[in-house]
Design an enzyme around this catalytic site. Sequence first.
Site, PDB file in Angstrom:
ATOM      1  N   ASP A  88       0.854  -1.179   0.000  1.00 19.50           N
ATOM      2  CA  ASP A  88       0.000   0.000   0.000  1.00 19.50           C
ATOM      3  C   ASP A  88       0.899   1.241   0.000  1.00 19.50           C
ATOM      4  O   ASP A  88       2.095   1.151   0.304  1.00 19.50           O
ATOM      5  CB  ASP A  88      -0.885  -0.035   1.247  1.00 19.50           C
ATOM      6  CG  ASP A  88      -1.728   1.204   1.409  1.00 19.50           C
ATOM      7  OD1 ASP A  88      -2.401   1.597   0.443  1.00 19.50           O
ATOM      8  OD2 ASP A  88      -1.704   1.793   2.506  1.00 19.50           O
ATOM      9  N   ASP A 136      -0.330   5.128   0.971  1.00 18.43           N
ATOM     10  CA  ASP A 136      -0.619   6.088   2.032  1.00 18.43           C
ATOM     11  C   ASP A 136      -0.677   5.391   3.386  1.00 18.43           C
ATOM     12  O   ASP A 136      -1.421   4.425   3.578  1.00 18.43           O
ATOM     13  CB  ASP A 136      -1.959   6.783   1.758  1.00 18.43           C
ATOM     14  CG  ASP A 136      -1.883   7.682   0.535  1.00 18.43           C
ATOM     15  OD1 ASP A 136      -1.066   8.617   0.540  1.00 18.43           O
ATOM     16  OD2 ASP A 136      -2.625   7.429  -0.436  1.00 18.43           O
TER      17      ASP A 136
END
Length: 222
Positions: free
Chosen positions: A18, A20
């Site tokens: 991922d 953020d």
Amino acid sequence: MTVTTVPTVLTARALLLDMDGTLVNSDAVVERCWRRWSERHGLDADEVMKVVHGRQGYASMALLLPDRPMEQNHADNARMLAEETADVDGVVPIAGAGEFLASLRGLPHALVTSADVPLSTARMAAAGLELPEVRVTAECVGASKPDPEGFLKGAAELGVDPADCVVFEDSAAGIAAGRSAGMRVVGVGPRADFHEPDVVVRDLTQVRVEAGADGTIRLYVR
């Protein structure tokens, strides 16, 4: 926050990352943009912030404004993405992210993010981080996390069985997506600790990567 206290070793054939909250700390921008959005729609900003992490904007809006037509959510999301892309003030790397990504060069890994191409490019650049060659962005999927589609596409792009992948995530939606994809999950940061990933780390300084002679990736978590 409870982080793993016993050294853990995970073996994988690919890592799915991922962005953020996992590689990039963009919380300041997310707070600014979504609090403005909350005010425009008369919503409690603190409650909104509990929903938005990890999801594509239109999916968050659908949860927060359930009676609004989805086409309005998609149009509003496009405006939100442009607003977020233009604002990189306060975007910084998660501790250890640069070294972690450098250690993955030549190893199977992919970025799997709810951001689109312009936003992911802007934030990774603002944080001074190298973009992985394989990227699954918002444009690549028809469903937002917590749907597992993004992680399954990442595994397929790398030619690796989902069970042989380890996901790095920070949010409830992302951790749920990784689990639904049949993958193990390393949670990163304080948000992750509430959602029971397989292992939790404070940041990426706690992870060391080693390439195995048999093509596997060994993750040493301390």
